[in-house]
Design an enzyme around this catalytic site. Sequence first.
Site, mmCIF file in Angstrom:
data_model
loop_
_atom_site.group_PDB
_atom_site.id
_atom_site.type_symbol
_atom_site.label_atom_id
_atom_site.label_comp_id
_atom_site.label_asym_id
_atom_site.label_seq_id
_atom_site.Cartn_x
_atom_site.Cartn_y
_atom_site.Cartn_z
ATOM 1 N N HIS A 120 0.813 -1.218 0.000
ATOM 2 C CA HIS A 120 0.000 0.000 0.000
ATOM 3 C C HIS A 120 0.848 1.271 0.000
ATOM 4 O O HIS A 120 1.914 1.334 0.600
ATOM 5 C CB HIS A 120 -0.926 0.009 1.222
ATOM 6 C CG HIS A 120 -0.204 -0.010 2.539
ATOM 7 N ND1 HIS A 120 0.204 1.131 3.186
ATOM 8 C CD2 HIS A 120 0.200 -1.041 3.324
ATOM 9 C CE1 HIS A 120 0.806 0.818 4.311
ATOM 10 N NE2 HIS A 120 0.827 -0.500 4.416
ATOM 11 N N ASP A 121 0.366 2.267 -0.709
ATOM 12 C CA ASP A 121 0.940 3.621 -0.713
ATOM 13 C C ASP A 121 2.327 3.689 -1.332
ATOM 14 O O ASP A 121 3.051 4.664 -1.130
ATOM 15 C CB ASP A 121 0.976 4.207 0.711
ATOM 16 C CG ASP A 121 -0.393 4.219 1.365
ATOM 17 O OD1 ASP A 121 -1.228 5.026 0.952
ATOM 18 O OD2 ASP A 121 -0.620 3.392 2.275
ATOM 19 N N GLY A 138 5.122 -1.069 2.689
ATOM 20 C CA GLY A 138 4.272 0.104 2.572
ATOM 21 C C GLY A 138 5.049 1.404 2.481
ATOM 22 O O GLY A 138 6.076 1.577 3.132
#
Length: 261
Positions: A120-121, A138
Amino acid sequence: MSKIHHTAIVSPKAIIGENVSIAPFAVIYDDVEIGDNSSIGPHSVIYDGARIGKNVIIYQGASIAHVCQDLKFKPEPTICAVGDNTTIHEFVTLHRGSNETKRTLIGSNVLLMAYAHVAHDCVVGDNCILANGVQIGGFGEVDDWAIIGGCTPIHQFCKVGKHCMVGGAFRVVKDVPPFILAGEEPLKYAGLNSIGLRRRGFTPQQIDNIKKAYHIIYDSGLNVSQAKEKIAAEMSGSSEAQEILSFLNRCKRGIIGKLGA
């Protein structure tokens, strides 16, 4: 006209471009956009939040835009965007953004080899190669033209600069500045990515400028803050030096040390 196999499950709400091929047993969720001339392989799953560009090839068993593995995540709309002309091999997993940035971004002309994972991100730039089994935690960042060797884990929040080459199976736990080779355990600066730079059209003068900047960083006896000041004072006319300075100014985890130091 798109070609969708009769065993594929495709939401009528999904936006499917022209000449898209969707193979047997693929699953396409509601909030999905797939660009023209893309190919979705068998048994792959394209979850809500996927934004897939044109001419993208996704092979069997890939998982795109699955919910992020962040215990703080509270379900809300976030995305995972994949740029044009990117190839995603079998069993790659790409997670959509968390509530913090709301997006995971994969650039154009990227090659993601089998079993790679982008959490994520994360942001992966254009023209990057992530070899088999690369695992990015992440908020990781991999800048344009970087090549990451197989089975390399990249710690969350770490950054890898433009035109880097990181050897296979070495842990990235600090930031890796642009234009360099990195290897060994713990990961170290091992010189410039000279062959890669020449292949991409860098002139001898540009490569010399990069070499001078890294001599200041790693061989002058200065700390990073002092090295940055010296580079800024002495190399203001070099765009390559400015790229290095820009990267150093974004670093949060510190940069890798030098091989043999």
